[in-house]
Design a protein around this motif. Structure first.
Motif, PDB file in Angstrom:
ATOM      1  N   GLY A  45      11.426  64.631  -3.376  1.00 19.77           N
ATOM      2  CA  GLY A  45      12.465  65.104  -4.398  1.00 19.77           C
ATOM      3  C   GLY A  45      13.757  65.746  -4.063  1.00 19.77           C
ATOM      4  N   SER A  46      13.839  66.727  -3.353  1.00 16.26           N
ATOM      5  CA  SER A  46      14.602  67.849  -2.739  1.00 16.26           C
ATOM      6  C   SER A  46      15.525  66.271  -1.796  1.00 16.26           C
ATOM      7  CB  SER A  46      13.755  69.130  -2.372  1.00 16.26           C
ATOM      8  OG  SER A  46      13.332  69.822  -2.694  1.00 16.26           O
ATOM      9  N   LEU A  47      15.107  65.854  -0.819  1.00 14.43           N
ATOM     10  CA  LEU A  47      15.432  65.056   0.065  1.00 14.43           C
ATOM     11  C   LEU A  47      16.475  63.911  -1.139  1.00 14.43           C
ATOM     12  CD1 LEU A  47      13.178  63.907   2.835  1.00 14.43           C
ATOM     13  CD2 LEU A  47      15.491  66.121   2.909  1.00 14.43           C
ATOM     14  N   ILE A  48      15.679  63.762  -1.743  1.00 12.28           N
ATOM     15  CA  ILE A  48      16.563  62.321  -2.558  1.00 12.28           C
ATOM     16  C   ILE A  48      18.141  62.415  -3.309  1.00 12.28           C
ATOM     17  CG2 ILE A  48      16.444  60.682  -4.268  1.00 12.28           C
ATOM     18  CD1 ILE A  48      13.443  60.152  -3.853  1.00 12.28           C
ATOM     19  N   VAL A  49      17.586  64.337  -3.867  1.00 16.37           N
ATOM     20  CA  VAL A  49      18.920  64.514  -4.416  1.00 16.37           C
ATOM     21  C   VAL A  49      20.048  65.490  -3.199  1.00 16.37           C
ATOM     22  CG1 VAL A  49      19.275  66.416  -6.072  1.00 16.37           C
ATOM     23  CG2 VAL A  49      17.445  65.937  -6.713  1.00 16.37           C
ATOM     24  N   SER A  50      19.513  66.531  -2.979  1.00 21.16           N
ATOM     25  CA  SER A  50      20.687  66.411  -1.128  1.00 21.16           C
ATOM     26  C   SER A  50      21.202  66.089  -0.949  1.00 21.16           C
ATOM     27  CB  SER A  50      19.336  67.860  -0.419  1.00 21.16           C
ATOM     28  OG  SER A  50      18.488  67.027  -0.220  1.00 21.16           O
ATOM     29  N   SER A  51      20.869  64.117  -0.370  1.00 16.30           N
ATOM     30  CA  SER A  51      21.065  63.405   0.485  1.00 16.30           C
ATOM     31  C   SER A  51      22.488  63.056  -0.576  1.00 16.30           C
ATOM     32  CB  SER A  51      20.224  61.979   0.231  1.00 16.30           C
ATOM     33  OG  SER A  51      20.274  61.377  -0.955  1.00 16.30           O
ATOM     34  N   LEU A  52      22.452  63.355  -1.891  1.00 22.93           N
ATOM     35  CA  LEU A  52      23.557  62.734  -2.599  1.00 22.93           C
ATOM     36  C   LEU A  52      24.901  63.665  -1.918  1.00 22.93           C
ATOM     37  CD1 LEU A  52      22.027  62.282  -5.733  1.00 22.93           C
ATOM     38  CD2 LEU A  52      22.853  60.721  -4.338  1.00 22.93           C
ATOM     39  N   PHE A 108      10.995  67.163  -8.787  1.00 25.20           N
ATOM     40  CA  PHE A 108      12.193  67.897  -8.467  1.00 25.20           C
ATOM     41  C   PHE A 108      12.521  69.060  -9.066  1.00 25.20           C
ATOM     42  CE2 PHE A 108      12.667  63.263  -8.443  1.00 25.20           C
ATOM     43  CZ  PHE A 108      13.205  62.968  -7.410  1.00 25.20           C
ATOM     44  N   ARG A 109      12.328  70.216  -8.207  1.00 21.47           N
ATOM     45  CA  ARG A 109      12.307  71.833  -8.749  1.00 21.47           C
ATOM     46  C   ARG A 109      13.325  72.011  -8.281  1.00 21.47           C
ATOM     47  NH1 ARG A 109       6.253  72.718  -5.985  1.00 21.47           N
ATOM     48  NH2 ARG A 109       4.713  72.079  -7.984  1.00 21.47           N
ATOM     49  N   ALA A 110      14.326  73.025  -8.722  1.00 27.00           N
ATOM     50  CA  ALA A 110      15.308  73.468  -8.419  1.00 27.00           C
ATOM     51  C   ALA A 110      15.594  74.468  -7.370  1.00 27.00           C
ATOM     52  CB  ALA A 110      16.120  75.103  -9.796  1.00 27.00           C
ATOM     53  N   SER A 111      14.523  75.109  -7.347  1.00 31.29           N
ATOM     54  CA  SER A 111      14.244  76.294  -6.336  1.00 31.29           C
ATOM     55  C   SER A 111      14.319  75.725  -4.583  1.00 31.29           C
ATOM     56  CB  SER A 111      13.365  76.922  -6.183  1.00 31.29           C
ATOM     57  OG  SER A 111      11.365  76.124  -6.592  1.00 31.29           O
ATOM     58  N   HIS A 112      13.891  74.018  -5.018  1.00 37.51           N
ATOM     59  CA  HIS A 112      14.143  73.179  -3.247  1.00 37.51           C
ATOM     60  C   HIS A 112      14.689  72.977  -3.585  1.00 37.51           C
ATOM     61  CE1 HIS A 112       9.344  73.754  -4.050  1.00 37.51           C
ATOM     62  NE2 HIS A 112       9.174  73.931  -2.615  1.00 37.51           N
ATOM     63  N   VAL A 113      15.783  71.511  -4.466  1.00 35.30           N
ATOM     64  CA  VAL A 113      16.268  70.853  -4.737  1.00 35.30           C
ATOM     65  C   VAL A 113      17.674  72.140  -4.186  1.00 35.30           C
ATOM     66  CG1 VAL A 113      18.186  70.120  -5.789  1.00 35.30           C
ATOM     67  CG2 VAL A 113      15.956  69.726  -6.030  1.00 35.30           C
ATOM     68  N   PHE A 114      18.413  73.061  -4.449  1.00 33.96           N
ATOM     69  CA  PHE A 114      19.168  73.950  -4.414  1.00 33.96           C
ATOM     70  C   PHE A 114      19.270  73.784  -2.703  1.00 33.96           C
ATOM     71  CE2 PHE A 114      19.706  74.060  -8.999  1.00 33.96           C
ATOM     72  CZ  PHE A 114      20.897  74.317  -8.355  1.00 33.96           C
ATOM     73  N   GLY A 115      18.490  74.753  -2.346  1.00 36.32           N
ATOM     74  CA  GLY A 115      18.081  75.088  -0.946  1.00 36.32           C
ATOM     75  C   GLY A 115      18.286  73.882  -0.283  1.00 36.32           C
ATOM     76  N   MET A 116      17.202  72.635  -0.008  1.00 37.40           N
ATOM     77  CA  MET A 116      17.948  71.210   0.758  1.00 37.40           C
ATOM     78  C   MET A 116      19.343  71.048   0.140  1.00 37.40           C
ATOM     79  SD  MET A 116      15.544  69.759   2.564  1.00 37.40           S
ATOM     80  CE  MET A 116      14.650  69.914   2.136  1.00 37.40           C
ATOM     81  N   MET A 117      20.106  71.665  -0.672  1.00 39.69           N
ATOM     82  CA  MET A 117      21.568  71.457  -0.546  1.00 39.69           C
ATOM     83  C   MET A 117      22.215  72.156   0.028  1.00 39.69           C
ATOM     84  SD  MET A 117      21.983  70.918  -5.176  1.00 39.69           S
ATOM     85  CE  MET A 117      23.642  70.650  -5.144  1.00 39.69           C
ATOM     86  N   LEU A 172      18.149  59.876   2.346  1.00 40.43           N
ATOM     87  CA  LEU A 172      17.574  59.324   0.848  1.00 40.43           C
ATOM     88  C   LEU A 172      16.195  58.537   1.394  1.00 40.43           C
ATOM     89  CD1 LEU A 172      18.250  58.688  -2.425  1.00 40.43           C
ATOM     90  CD2 LEU A 172      19.629  56.632  -1.102  1.00 40.43           C
ATOM     91  N   LEU A 173      16.466  57.661   2.619  1.00 39.96           N
ATOM     92  CA  LEU A 173      15.545  56.620   2.602  1.00 39.96           C
ATOM     93  C   LEU A 173      14.566  57.527   2.956  1.00 39.96           C
ATOM     94  CD1 LEU A 173      17.118  53.652   5.377  1.00 39.96           C
ATOM     95  CD2 LEU A 173      16.783  54.027   2.983  1.00 39.96           C
ATOM     96  N   GLU A 174      14.399  58.507   3.829  1.00 34.90           N
ATOM     97  CA  GLU A 174      13.289  60.029   4.297  1.00 34.90           C
ATOM     98  C   GLU A 174      12.415  60.243   3.149  1.00 34.90           C
ATOM     99  OE1 GLU A 174      15.461  61.352   8.562  1.00 34.90           O
ATOM    100  OE2 GLU A 174      16.372  61.819   6.599  1.00 34.90           O
ATOM    101  N   GLY A 175      13.404  60.616   1.876  1.00 35.65           N
ATOM    102  CA  GLY A 175      13.060  61.035   0.353  1.00 35.65           C
ATOM    103  C   GLY A 175      11.874  59.764   0.012  1.00 35.65           C
ATOM    104  N   ILE A 176      12.673  58.607   0.286  1.00 37.93           N
ATOM    105  CA  ILE A 176      12.022  57.882  -0.374  1.00 37.93           C
ATOM    106  C   ILE A 176      10.490  57.505   0.441  1.00 37.93           C
ATOM    107  CG2 ILE A 176      11.622  55.289  -1.038  1.00 37.93           C
ATOM    108  CD1 ILE A 176      14.967  55.735  -1.497  1.00 37.93           C
ATOM    109  N   PHE A 177      10.590  57.579   1.740  1.00 37.26           N
ATOM    110  CA  PHE A 177       9.815  57.477   2.589  1.00 37.26           C
ATOM    111  C   PHE A 177       8.222  58.347   3.072  1.00 37.26           C
ATOM    112  CE2 PHE A 177      12.352  52.850   2.720  1.00 37.26           C
ATOM    113  CZ  PHE A 177      10.629  52.474   2.882  1.00 37.26           C
ATOM    114  N   GLY A 178       9.230  59.864   2.488  1.00 36.30           N
ATOM    115  CA  GLY A 178       7.822  60.323   2.545  1.00 36.30           C
ATOM    116  C   GLY A 178       8.128  61.442   3.478  1.00 36.30           C
ATOM    117  N   ALA A 179       9.801  61.375   4.561  1.00 31.96           N
ATOM    118  CA  ALA A 179       9.214  62.278   5.687  1.00 31.96           C
ATOM    119  C   ALA A 179       9.073  63.858   5.653  1.00 31.96           C
ATOM    120  CB  ALA A 179      11.254  62.049   6.338  1.00 31.96           C
ATOM    121  N   VAL A 180       8.853  64.340   6.597  1.00 32.32           N
ATOM    122  CA  VAL A 180       9.560  65.706   6.032  1.00 32.32           C
ATOM    123  C   VAL A 180      10.568  66.321   6.243  1.00 32.32           C
ATOM    124  CG1 VAL A 180       7.610  68.126   7.035  1.00 32.32           C
ATOM    125  CG2 VAL A 180       6.606  66.111   7.555  1.00 32.32           C
TER     126      VAL A 180
END
Length: 398
Positions: free
Chosen positions: A6-13, A150-159, A202-210
């Motif tokens: 979820g963090s990768l998908i959002v931060s990719s934007l 999608f957790r805010a704590s993870h998403v903002f760190g990944m952003m 974005l693709l890494e988030g969709i396919f489950g990369a680390v």
């Protein structure tokens, strides 16, 4: 893993927006060689922990690899000039094969049967039962770990990490252009690259990369070491990576290479990238006290500030910035833990606010023509899409 997805998908934007909106390209107009020098230098030097500190975890493997690589790739060229081209391109592969075989002999002979667990992990080629546990075939598919969380704590760190990857990759792009003998990348190319980086994330988030995507510093160092800058080489290596990701046994075979071997290689590759950054100073006035001041302060703070953040980060990952806004803490702690990002911020601020006597002092007459799409006739040659891809992409995204 689902939270990482979820963090990768959002931060990719972040990268997609600042890339394809050309915002990042507009930002690069504030760069000069005085900014590029410390950024590129710290792209290499900022990764020093991956060098000798990891090599020292297994000195009997890492140190011979470093010595053999230097001798085989440099000294033997002068002893056997006729084989210079072959040594330049293939010495690294030969050295890896020799030391890898040596590590296998030590493992089979039982040299690491009665050592500490960290030593086993660093030295043995059969660590974690890689070969036996890897499947023969496993095809990645979207959301293989389940529905993303999608957790805010993870998403903002990944952003914050997405912004850091943009800064670090920009320094890597400048180093790659220099080592490949190309012109400095224009603003629209840097923007396009960051946008593509976001698509990859974005693709890494969709396919489950680390982890997310960033330009590989070691690949740029390898470009300088082997002097192979062909796009075809990159395309073929991409095909190999896809092959190894599907056929697990083959990927596990190469993953069994002990980490100190890579650490020895990093000592050379990261050093090449760092030295490449220094070469950009020739385009500015290196006798100017203004420039010396900016370079010195930027380099020092680029190393010192991230070290402070690393030293004051606890085991839970909480850095020294501790306000009531957790999202704000995550972003700042991530940004200021990156040496190239700190150098980019400090260098750009100082170079654009401290007055220069002449524009030539900053090296802008050399750099400005390359910023524009048609500022130099060679830009199209170096930075056009391969395989006629540009025919199918809207002009504003080229």
């Amino acid at each position: 893993m689902r939270a990482i997805q979820g963090s990768l998908i959002v931060s990719s934007l972040i990268n997609i927006v600042i890339g394809y909106s050309n915002a990042w390209g507009n930002l690069t107009r504030f760069f000069s060689p005085i900014v590029i020098v410390p950024v590129v230098c710290l792209v290499g030097l900022g990764l020093f922990a991956r060098g000798f500190p990891q090599l020292g975890n297994c000195v009997e493997i890492g140190l011979p690899m470093l010595i053999l690589l230097v001798i085989g790739q440099q000294y033997l060229q002068h002893i056997f000039p006729a084989a210079g081209s072959l040594l330049e391109k293939f010495a690294l592969l030969v050295c890896i094969g020799i030391i890898w075989s040596f590590a296998a002999i030590l493992t089979v002979a039982g040299a690491y049967n009665n050592v500490r667990e960290p030593t086993k992990l660093s030295c043995r080629i059969d660590r974690s039962f890689l070969m036996s546990s890897a499947p023969w075939i496993k095809i990645p598919y979207p959301f293989q770990w389940g529905t993303p969380i999608f957790r805010a704590s993870h998403v903002f760190g990944m952003m914050g990490a997405a912004l850091v990857s943009s800064a670090e990759s920009t320094g890597t792009f400048y180093a790659a252009s220099r080592l490949a003998g190309a012109t400095a990348p224009p603003g629209h190319v840097l923007s396009r690259s960051i946008g593509l980086q976001g698509v990859g994330q974005l693709l890494e988030g969709i396919f489950g990369a680390v982890v997310g995507t960033a330009a590989a510093v070691e690949n740029v160092g390898l470009l300088g070491l082997a002097r192979v800058g062909s796009r075809r080489a990159v395309q073929i290596s991409t095909a190999f990576m896809i092959f190894f990701s599907i056929f697990g046994k083959f990927g596990a075979f190469f993953a069994s290479i002990p980490l100190p071997i890579f650490a020895a290689i990093y000592c050379v590759l990261y050093g090449i990238v760092a030295a490449t950054g220094i070469t950009f100073i020739q385009f500015a006035n290196n006798n100017s006290m203004r420039n010396i001041y900016i370079l010195g302060l930027t380099l020092f703070l680029g190393i010192s500030i991230p070290q402070y953040f690393v030293m004051n980060t606890d085991n839970a990952g909480h850095g020294p910035v501790k306000t009531h806004g957790g999202w704000f803490n995550d972003i700042l702690n991530t940004i200021f833990s990156s040496s190239p990002t700190v150098a980019l911020i400090v260098g750009t601020l100082l170079d654009n606010t401290l007055e220069a006597r002449r524009i030539e002092e900053r090296g802008l007459p050399w750099l400005i023509p390359f910023h524009r799409r048609k500022g130099d006739s060679r830009n199209e040659e170096f930075y056009s899409y391969p395989l006629r891809i540009s025919e199918y992409i809207p002009t504003r995204f080229l």
